[in-house]
Design a protein around this motif. Sequence first.
Motif, PDB file in Angstrom:
ATOM      1  N   ARG A  93      -5.812  12.714 -61.305  1.00  0.00           N
ATOM      2  CA  ARG A  93      -6.526  13.379 -60.233  1.00  0.00           C
ATOM      3  C   ARG A  93      -5.616  13.824 -59.099  1.00  0.00           C
ATOM      4  N   GLU A 117      -4.329  11.585 -55.318  1.00  0.00           N
ATOM      5  CA  GLU A 117      -4.564  10.267 -55.901  1.00  0.00           C
ATOM      6  C   GLU A 117      -3.833   9.181 -55.124  1.00  0.00           C
ATOM      7  N   THR A 118      -4.429   7.990 -55.124  1.00  0.00           N
ATOM      8  CA  THR A 118      -3.795   6.797 -54.561  1.00  0.00           C
ATOM      9  C   THR A 118      -3.772   5.725 -55.653  1.00  0.00           C
ATOM     10  N   THR A 130      -4.084   2.066 -55.179  1.00  0.00           N
ATOM     11  CA  THR A 130      -4.358   0.741 -54.616  1.00  0.00           C
ATOM     12  C   THR A 130      -4.812  -0.247 -55.687  1.00  0.00           C
ATOM     13  N   VAL A 131      -5.733   0.178 -56.528  1.00  0.00           N
ATOM     14  CA  VAL A 131      -6.291  -0.745 -57.537  1.00  0.00           C
ATOM     15  C   VAL A 131      -5.182  -1.239 -58.467  1.00  0.00           C
ATOM     16  N   GLU A 160      -3.153  -3.908 -57.032  1.00  0.00           N
ATOM     17  CA  GLU A 160      -3.838  -5.203 -57.072  1.00  0.00           C
ATOM     18  C   GLU A 160      -3.727  -5.839 -58.454  1.00  0.00           C
ATOM     19  N   LEU A 161      -3.933  -5.016 -59.485  1.00  0.00           N
ATOM     20  CA  LEU A 161      -3.864  -5.555 -60.851  1.00  0.00           C
ATOM     21  C   LEU A 161      -2.476  -6.116 -61.115  1.00  0.00           C
ATOM     22  N   ASP A 194      -6.655   5.474 -58.249  1.00  0.00           N
ATOM     23  CA  ASP A 194      -7.947   4.972 -57.788  1.00  0.00           C
ATOM     24  C   ASP A 194      -9.089   5.917 -58.163  1.00  0.00           C
ATOM     25  N   ARG A 195      -8.880   7.216 -57.961  1.00  0.00           N
ATOM     26  CA  ARG A 195      -9.941   8.175 -58.312  1.00  0.00           C
ATOM     27  C   ARG A 195     -10.209   8.126 -59.807  1.00  0.00           C
ATOM     28  N   PHE A 234      -9.702   5.602 -61.754  1.00  0.00           N
ATOM     29  CA  PHE A 234     -10.413   4.349 -62.043  1.00  0.00           C
ATOM     30  C   PHE A 234     -11.919   4.544 -61.907  1.00  0.00           C
ATOM     31  N   GLY A 235     -12.325   5.328 -60.920  1.00  0.00           N
ATOM     32  CA  GLY A 235     -13.755   5.585 -60.751  1.00  0.00           C
ATOM     33  C   GLY A 235     -14.364   6.132 -62.032  1.00  0.00           C
ATOM     34  N   THR A 236     -13.665   7.096 -62.657  1.00  0.00           N
ATOM     35  CA  THR A 236     -14.141   7.674 -63.914  1.00  0.00           C
ATOM     36  C   THR A 236     -14.231   6.616 -65.008  1.00  0.00           C
ATOM     37  N   ILE A 270     -14.439   3.359 -64.743  1.00  0.00           N
ATOM     38  CA  ILE A 270     -15.446   2.331 -64.455  1.00  0.00           C
ATOM     39  C   ILE A 270     -16.835   2.854 -64.819  1.00  0.00           C
TER      40      ILE A 270
END
Lengths: 327, 327
Positions: free
Chosen positions: A73, A76-77, A79-80, A83-84, A98-99, A101-103, A105
């Motif tokens: 995307r 994009e960032t 962050t997630v 964390e992982l 992160d964006r 990941f939204g898809t 999820i």
Amino acid sequence: MRITALAGGVGGARFLRGLLRHLEARTDGPHSLTVIGNTGDDITLFGLRVCPDLDTLVYTLGGGVHEAQGWGRADETHTVQGELKAYGASPQWFGLGDRDFGTHIVRSQWLAQGQTLSQVTARLAQRWGLPEQGVTVLPMTDTPVETHVVLEEDGEQRAVHFQEWWVRLQAAVPAQRFVVAGLDQASAAPGVLDALRTADVILLPPSNPVVSIGIILGVPGVRDALRGTAAPVVGVSPLVGGAPVRGHADACLSAIGVESSASGVAGLYADFLDGWLVDDADAESMRAAAASKSPTVRSMPLLMRDIDHAARIAGGALDLALDLRDA
Amino acid sequence: MRITALAGGVGGARFLRGLLRHLEARTDGPHSLTVIGNTGDDITLFGLRVCPDLDTLVYTLGGGVHEAQGWGRADETHTVQGELKAYGASPQWFGLGDRDFGTHIVRSQWLAQGQTLSQVTARLAQRWGLPEQGVTVLPMTDTPVETHVVLEEDGEQRAVHFQEWWVRLQAAVPAQRFVVAGLDQASAAPGVLDALRTADVILLPPSNPVVSIGIILGVPGVRDALRGTAAPVVGVSPLVGGAPVRGHADACLSAIGVESSASGVAGLYADFLDGWLVDDADAESMRAAAASKSPTVRSMPLLMRDIDHAARIAGGALDLALDLRDA
């Protein structure tokens, strides 16, 4: 005009975005585009279902792709993923923003609720406005399949997921062969075979002929539908001067014992290909290799530097198809 | 000194962070703290397992909590949730930040791999350095349980997940009763009953007595372990002047027909409570309600304005427990 295309990731998506640009300028509309996307690249990461080729198609055609990268995307960032990593979760070699990941999820949630990948993909595409553009993206199959790559190290063979070979190993370890787990038991997703049988034109974008288009061709019924369709089938060579513009098509061709050349790739499609658009640099070698059963060949510059270039190439492929249909 | 505490979310976590601060200053170490966390609040959102109370405990004791908010992560962003909203995924009333999503993704992945919630929680706590602080956070049970709230609307009863009542409805719709789905079939997580039986001191932080501590007390074996333990059990009232400092303890007490007062709450723990620390504002009413079976009561200011205040309150509770043990 109903156009159907088979496509992998970045190259296919950029070509098809060019095709949409080209179609906007045509006066013989309306047009519709059905894209049959490769799902052999799909992978479960951190418990989430990731469909790299479908996402690249939807993001690119929907205007959300990271332009320079070609996948993922824009804006994009990460962050997630940070964390992982902090939690020691693996793998870390597959970059997910992160964006993005939204898809994954929301897709995983909908799949877990019992929706098919086709249904989920249609819902995702809706958010990106693809229906309004006359575009339908279909996964080649709703059955989870996975392309595995057989590698040989110290005389021992082992299979890794395609993404591990492609992303982590950068296809630098020679592939012995590709095995698509589950493909022989898979059936084409709803609409796939019909989109091939009833199309006015069928296009093969310059996607990887082995691990993208080659995988789609392995879905039971797809190859027969291409052989039997009344529509002209026109392909665009993924090579420029015998080398892939991006990706590792040469490593893939080598693994299946096919020469990395425009005629080598055309040979993979010989039983259904009507027209073959090659780069000017490959025109001569293509002519030299021509046999009686060969497709009609045209050449033009195939480097997709931007959307306008992609639109010209797509227009060239479409014109070739229409000429063949009217011939 | 082995200290065991039962705890819910924000109030419990802040009290226990104060306890750790207090313990640092003591010279009678070493000390260890085992926290038994409420999992009745747990909820599956977007296919991911979210454990609000355990996360608040781990983030707070590990130094990662959003300080002003009391829950969630510091320096948080909300990109993923924005994407889920754009895709029309629900629910949207539960705020999840990107850093927080990392926790839920990795927990869900590990749970799906067959690890227990205890094992997963220990791995998460490791990243936050809790073992180095002598802190163990245990879920009350590894069995998924969920607190549901029975509401009455237009004469019809319906049950909603605790989080929907607490977060979406802000506990403004009166609860008829609480039902903890799965709790009667659940068993205490490994280590929980032992931590109560073998503790030197047991503390009940000022967590919600109904939907946090009350839920933990419902885990088969926990109440008996508290009744039977040799350790002094000291509780800290969650009320100041008869009202909750934060959260909706009064609405919860009202639902189970208990007066919102320091003596009302103490009555819920009457069968095992040895000491009861109340706010100065509640000392008089507590004395008036004193019965022969009452716990030993002390009072001090219970408003936890910052870590130092929390440390003083925790020190007060611990001193009361040690006095009772030595009496």
